[in-house]
Design an enzyme around this catalytic site. Sequence first.
Site, PDB file in Angstrom:
ATOM      1  N   TYR A 147      25.448 -11.375   4.552  1.00 58.15           N
ATOM      2  CA  TYR A 147      26.452 -10.164   4.004  1.00 58.15           C
ATOM      3  C   TYR A 147      27.943 -10.807   4.925  1.00 58.15           C
ATOM      4  CZ  TYR A 147      28.599  -5.730   3.656  1.00 58.15           C
ATOM      5  OH  TYR A 147      29.308  -4.842   3.043  1.00 58.15           O
ATOM      6  N   LYS A 151      30.822 -12.258   2.527  1.00 57.27           N
ATOM      7  CA  LYS A 151      31.962 -11.382   2.501  1.00 57.27           C
ATOM      8  C   LYS A 151      33.383 -11.924   2.961  1.00 57.27           C
ATOM      9  CE  LYS A 151      30.659  -7.356   0.906  1.00 57.27           C
ATOM     10  NZ  LYS A 151      31.050  -6.604  -0.409  1.00 57.27           N
TER      11      LYS A 151
HETATM   12  N1  LIG Z   1      29.517   1.650   2.950  1.00 56.93           N
HETATM   13  C1  LIG Z   1      30.071   0.704   3.851  1.00 56.93           C
HETATM   14  O1  LIG Z   1      30.085   1.043   4.997  1.00 56.93           O
HETATM   15  C2  LIG Z   1      30.673  -0.624   3.496  1.00 56.93           C
HETATM   16  C3  LIG Z   1      31.484  -1.150   4.150  1.00 56.93           C
HETATM   17  C4  LIG Z   1      32.020  -2.307   3.834  1.00 56.93           C
HETATM   18  C5  LIG Z   1      31.927  -2.865   2.728  1.00 56.93           C
HETATM   19  N2  LIG Z   1      31.079  -2.153   1.839  1.00 56.93           N
HETATM   20  C6  LIG Z   1      31.020  -2.746   0.505  1.00 56.93           C
HETATM   21  O2  LIG Z   1      31.629  -1.671  -0.489  1.00 56.93           O
HETATM   22  C7  LIG Z   1      30.861  -1.757  -1.661  1.00 56.93           C
HETATM   23  C8  LIG Z   1      30.084  -0.319  -2.223  1.00 56.93           C
HETATM   24  O3  LIG Z   1      29.257  -0.273  -1.195  1.00 56.93           O
HETATM   25  P1  LIG Z   1      28.820   1.256  -1.127  1.00 56.93           P
HETATM   26  O4  LIG Z   1      28.619   1.758   0.345  1.00 56.93           O
HETATM   27  O5  LIG Z   1      29.756   2.278  -1.912  1.00 56.93           O
HETATM   28  O6  LIG Z   1      27.208   0.822  -1.671  1.00 56.93           O
HETATM   29  P2  LIG Z   1      26.510   1.836  -2.875  1.00 56.93           P
HETATM   30  O7  LIG Z   1      25.111   1.325  -2.696  1.00 56.93           O
HETATM   31  O8  LIG Z   1      26.423   3.339  -2.355  1.00 56.93           O
HETATM   32  O9  LIG Z   1      27.286   1.472  -4.129  1.00 56.93           O
HETATM   33  C9  LIG Z   1      26.912   0.304  -4.863  1.00 56.93           C
HETATM   34  C10 LIG Z   1      26.956   0.378  -6.120  1.00 56.93           C
HETATM   35  O10 LIG Z   1      27.069  -0.952  -6.743  1.00 56.93           O
HETATM   36  C11 LIG Z   1      25.899  -1.067  -7.718  1.00 56.93           C
HETATM   37  N3  LIG Z   1      25.333  -2.349  -7.506  1.00 56.93           N
HETATM   38  C12 LIG Z   1      24.782  -3.132  -6.535  1.00 56.93           C
HETATM   39  N4  LIG Z   1      24.467  -4.327  -6.967  1.00 56.93           N
HETATM   40  C13 LIG Z   1      25.069  -4.517  -8.133  1.00 56.93           C
HETATM   41  C14 LIG Z   1      24.888  -5.583  -9.315  1.00 56.93           C
HETATM   42  N5  LIG Z   1      24.408  -6.754  -9.047  1.00 56.93           N
HETATM   43  N6  LIG Z   1      25.495  -5.483 -10.514  1.00 56.93           N
HETATM   44  C15 LIG Z   1      26.023  -4.342 -10.659  1.00 56.93           C
HETATM   45  N7  LIG Z   1      26.047  -3.153 -10.014  1.00 56.93           N
HETATM   46  C16 LIG Z   1      25.538  -3.190  -8.731  1.00 56.93           C
HETATM   47  C17 LIG Z   1      24.686  -0.178  -7.089  1.00 56.93           C
HETATM   48  O11 LIG Z   1      23.768   0.182  -8.151  1.00 56.93           O
HETATM   49  C18 LIG Z   1      25.440   0.902  -6.714  1.00 56.93           C
HETATM   50  O12 LIG Z   1      25.842   1.977  -7.649  1.00 56.93           O
HETATM   51  C19 LIG Z   1      29.871  -2.811  -1.529  1.00 56.93           C
HETATM   52  O13 LIG Z   1      30.265  -4.212  -1.900  1.00 56.93           O
HETATM   53  C20 LIG Z   1      29.664  -3.015   0.071  1.00 56.93           C
HETATM   54  O14 LIG Z   1      29.305  -4.227   0.552  1.00 56.93           O
HETATM   55  C21 LIG Z   1      30.609  -1.081   2.241  1.00 56.93           C
END
Ligand SMILES: NC(=O)c1ccc[n+]([C@@H]2O[C@H](COP(=O)([O-])OP(=O)(O)OC[C@H]3O[C@@H](n4cnc5c(N)ncnc54)[C@H](O)[C@@H]3O)[C@@H](O)[C@H]2O)c1
Length: 257
Positions: A147, A151
């Site tokens: 990850y 990123k």
């Molecule tokens: N939640 C956190 O703390 C956090 C922190 C930093 C970065 N992020 C990033 O933010 C983004 C969203 O995260 P979140 O926490 O909302 O996660 P989440 O799991 O709640 O939502 C992610 C969504 O992306 C979809 N998805 C995943 N892989 C996919 C693919 N290969 N093709 C199409 N759709 C896909 C999933 O079905 C899901 O609906 C991610 O990229 C994550 O790495 C999250």
Amino acid sequence: MSQARTAVVIGAASGIGWAGARTLAADGYRVTLADRNVDGARERAAELGEPHTAAHVEVTDEASVQRLFDDLAAAGPLDAVVNCAGFSNVGPITDMPVEEFRAVVDVCLTGAFIVTKYAGRTLREGGALVSISSLNGRQPAAGMSAYCAAKAGLSMLTQVAALELGPRRIRVNAIAPGFVHTPLTAPAAAVPGVVEDYVDNTALGRAGTPEDIAAAVRYLCSPEASWVTGSVFDINGGAHLKKYPDIMFHVNNLVQQ
Ligand SMILES: NC(=O)c1ccc[n+]([C@@H]2O[C@H](COP(=O)([O-])OP(=O)(O)OC[C@H]3O[C@@H](n4cnc5c(N)ncnc54)[C@H](O)[C@@H]3O)[C@@H](O)[C@H]2O)c1
């Protein structure tokens, strides 16, 4: 009558993407909610109502991404693309099967490249692409090699794309959230000590909400950010000023109990 602005949010069925889709819809965009979980995307689109729609996309599959953008182009000019697809795994490098490393890189970096490729071809002149990177793109976390590496790559991809698409006035930016409560982080949040450790290492004393990130999505898509490109925005309560929690320490504590 002026036409509504249009946006596609990838990963819109959950968490940050869903908050981003809601926020853009509230701002008057006609939003396509795309996700590999198309049933989830359909439910969310129905919650928003007309004229918002759902679409299937798998970001690791070039043909799937191309199909999504072909359909968007056929519907008219595209103003904004928000890519939220991503996930992580946890485990030390010395124990991690290579295919698990590849799976994270495939979604978080190669998938982001494929989305950037077709967003760059499809966005109207002056449009905006926003990718969701992570605090872990600049702050290492033991146990999160894939990850963190993916990123970090996405943050750099954003800057290269900004240079390449600048001549068409397409702005490319990324948001690097800290710990945000979503379905993705629920398992980590359930490990005693993880959230407390994160919060202790922020300046503002709390973890994030999807709305904290959606506010930055709103800004970066808007004309108010018309002079902003190639930037990676830290939205994390000041966590980049300190250190990332030792997730492996907390997981091992739990396992030993
Ligand atoms: N939640 C956190 O703390 C956090 C922190 C930093 C970065 N992020 C990033 O933010 C983004 C969203 O995260 P979140 O926490 O909302 O996660 P989440 O799991 O709640 O939502 C992610 C969504 O992306 C979809 N998805 C995943 N892989 C996919 C693919 N290969 N093709 C199409 N759709 C896909 C999933 O079905 C899901 O609906 C991610 O990229 C994550 O790495 C999250």
